[in-house]
Scaffold this motif. Structure first.
Motif, PDB file in Angstrom:
ATOM      1  N   TRP A  94       0.719  -1.197   0.136  1.00 48.02           N
ATOM      2  CA  TRP A  94      -0.016   0.300   0.057  1.00 48.02           C
ATOM      3  C   TRP A  94       0.876   1.369   0.026  1.00 48.02           C
ATOM      4  N   VAL A  95       1.780   1.262   0.896  1.00 45.24           N
ATOM      5  CA  VAL A  95       2.732   2.508   0.902  1.00 45.24           C
ATOM      6  C   VAL A  95       3.485   2.791  -0.486  1.00 45.24           C
ATOM      7  N   LYS A  96       4.080   1.551  -1.103  1.00 51.78           N
ATOM      8  CA  LYS A  96       4.368   1.792  -2.392  1.00 51.78           C
ATOM      9  C   LYS A  96       3.582   2.401  -3.566  1.00 51.78           C
ATOM     10  N   ALA A  97       2.291   1.758  -3.615  1.00 57.85           N
ATOM     11  CA  ALA A  97       1.595   2.153  -4.714  1.00 57.85           C
ATOM     12  C   ALA A  97      -0.024   2.274  -3.763  1.00 57.85           C
ATOM     13  N   PRO A  98      -0.252   3.183  -3.170  1.00 61.63           N
ATOM     14  CA  PRO A  98      -1.742   3.468  -2.770  1.00 61.63           C
ATOM     15  C   PRO A  98      -2.853   3.223  -3.939  1.00 61.63           C
ATOM     16  N   ASP A  99      -3.896   2.849  -3.508  1.00 61.61           N
ATOM     17  CA  ASP A  99      -4.849   2.443  -4.586  1.00 61.61           C
ATOM     18  C   ASP A  99      -6.393   2.962  -3.997  1.00 61.61           C
ATOM     19  N   ALA A 100      -7.207   3.768  -4.453  1.00 67.24           N
ATOM     20  CA  ALA A 100      -8.383   3.887  -3.773  1.00 67.24           C
ATOM     21  C   ALA A 100      -9.276   2.775  -3.866  1.00 67.24           C
ATOM     22  N   ASN A 101      -9.204   2.168  -4.956  1.00 61.95           N
ATOM     23  CA  ASN A 101      -9.938   1.025  -5.137  1.00 61.95           C
ATOM     24  C   ASN A 101      -9.707  -0.378  -4.287  1.00 61.95           C
ATOM     25  N   ALA A 102      -8.176  -0.359  -3.686  1.00 60.44           N
ATOM     26  CA  ALA A 102      -7.869  -1.215  -2.785  1.00 60.44           C
ATOM     27  C   ALA A 102      -8.020  -0.901  -1.219  1.00 60.44           C
ATOM     28  N   ALA A 103      -8.506   0.262  -1.033  1.00 56.73           N
ATOM     29  CA  ALA A 103      -8.217   0.928   0.169  1.00 56.73           C
ATOM     30  C   ALA A 103      -9.081  -0.290   1.191  1.00 56.73           C
ATOM     31  N   MET A 104      -8.464  -0.133   2.469  1.00 56.74           N
ATOM     32  CA  MET A 104      -9.152  -0.792   3.570  1.00 56.74           C
ATOM     33  C   MET A 104     -10.045   0.165   4.246  1.00 56.74           C
ATOM     34  N   PHE A 127      -9.824  11.906   3.601  1.00 58.04           N
ATOM     35  CA  PHE A 127      -8.443  12.521   3.600  1.00 58.04           C
ATOM     36  C   PHE A 127      -7.789  12.499   1.928  1.00 58.04           C
ATOM     37  N   GLY A 128      -8.452  11.489   1.074  1.00 57.12           N
ATOM     38  CA  GLY A 128      -8.226  11.124   0.007  1.00 57.12           C
ATOM     39  C   GLY A 128      -7.074  10.130  -0.034  1.00 57.12           C
ATOM     40  N   VAL A 129      -6.636   9.844  -0.886  1.00 56.89           N
ATOM     41  CA  VAL A 129      -5.448   8.779  -0.828  1.00 56.89           C
ATOM     42  C   VAL A 129      -4.255   9.195  -0.663  1.00 56.89           C
ATOM     43  N   MET A 130      -3.542   8.517   0.060  1.00 55.59           N
ATOM     44  CA  MET A 130      -2.089   9.035   0.194  1.00 55.59           C
ATOM     45  C   MET A 130      -1.109   8.808  -0.974  1.00 55.59           C
ATOM     46  N   PRO A 131      -0.328   9.774  -1.092  1.00 52.09           N
ATOM     47  CA  PRO A 131       0.899   9.696  -1.973  1.00 52.09           C
ATOM     48  C   PRO A 131       1.589   8.626  -1.914  1.00 52.09           C
ATOM     49  N   PRO A 132       2.155   7.789  -2.969  1.00 57.01           N
ATOM     50  CA  PRO A 132       2.998   7.029  -2.736  1.00 57.01           C
ATOM     51  C   PRO A 132       4.429   7.575  -2.338  1.00 57.01           C
ATOM     52  N   LEU A 133       4.863   6.712  -1.248  1.00 56.54           N
ATOM     53  CA  LEU A 133       5.989   7.087  -0.679  1.00 56.54           C
ATOM     54  C   LEU A 133       7.577   6.567  -0.981  1.00 56.54           C
ATOM     55  N   PRO A 134       8.431   7.280  -1.610  1.00 56.45           N
ATOM     56  CA  PRO A 134       9.766   6.770  -2.061  1.00 56.45           C
ATOM     57  C   PRO A 134      10.682   6.112  -1.025  1.00 56.45           C
ATOM     58  N   ILE A 135      10.013   4.983  -0.514  1.00 61.55           N
ATOM     59  CA  ILE A 135      10.550   4.375   0.654  1.00 61.55           C
ATOM     60  C   ILE A 135      11.071   2.731   0.049  1.00 61.55           C
ATOM     61  N   ASP A 136      12.321   2.573   0.167  1.00 60.33           N
ATOM     62  CA  ASP A 136      12.851   1.292  -0.190  1.00 60.33           C
ATOM     63  C   ASP A 136      12.082   0.018   0.636  1.00 60.33           C
TER      64      ASP A 136
END
Length: 166
Positions: free
Chosen positions: A108-118, A126-135
């Protein structure tokens, strides 16, 4: 000099137990170090938005123009995302096993998707969080920290209202 068998067994058991104790202490120290790293990663990447206290409420909050609340003094800023305890609670319902929880939170953190939200209600609010550039390794450490250390729940006594969707 002959030693009785009982003495040899006792000495061997003592030697083994000392080695096991040293190994456990070493593992505990490594675990604490890893936990400390994961906590720092969580605090620097997640806490700004997923703060545990609802912001903008209480005696220290003031209304900005347009009715939006802004904290002053010791208050908290307006919340940007659901508290992590709520996120954890909802992920645990579907993914109670640690490995699966870590995999799903990391994805989820890599690629948040409103359709897959829990937490659909949170996405609406709040809207969908932005993808975070975390390894990947850091995402897994953070998700493991959330699973192992952070509390889960709604943050209110009694939890969610019956029938309320998040």
């Amino acid at each position: 000099m002959k030693m009785p068998l009982k003495t040899i067994i006792t000495l061997a058991a003592l030697s083994l137990s000392t080695q096991l104790l040293a190994s456990e202490q070493s593992d505990a120290a490594a675990g604490a170090e890893t936990n400390s790293e994961a906590k720092a990663l969580f605090e620097s990447n997640c806490l700004a938005c997923h703060q545990p206290h609802k912001g903008g409420k209480g005696k220290n909050s003031q209304k900005k123009s347009g009715g939006e609340k802004q904290a002053s003094g010791g208050g908290h800023p307006k919340r940007l995302a659901p508290p992590m305890a709520m996120v954890k609670k909802h992920y645990l319902k579907t993914y109670p096993e640690r490995e699966q929880f870590i995999e799903k939170v990391s994805a989820w953190v890599k690629a948040p998707d409103a359709n897959a939200a829990m937490l659909h209600h949170a996405v609406e609010k709040f809207g969908v969080m932005p993808p975070l550039p975390i390894d990947e390794a850091s995402r897994q450490q953070i998700a493991g920290y959330i699973y192992d250390v952070l509390p889960s729940g709604h943050g209110k006594k009694g939890g969610c209202k019956k029938g309320e969707k998040h």
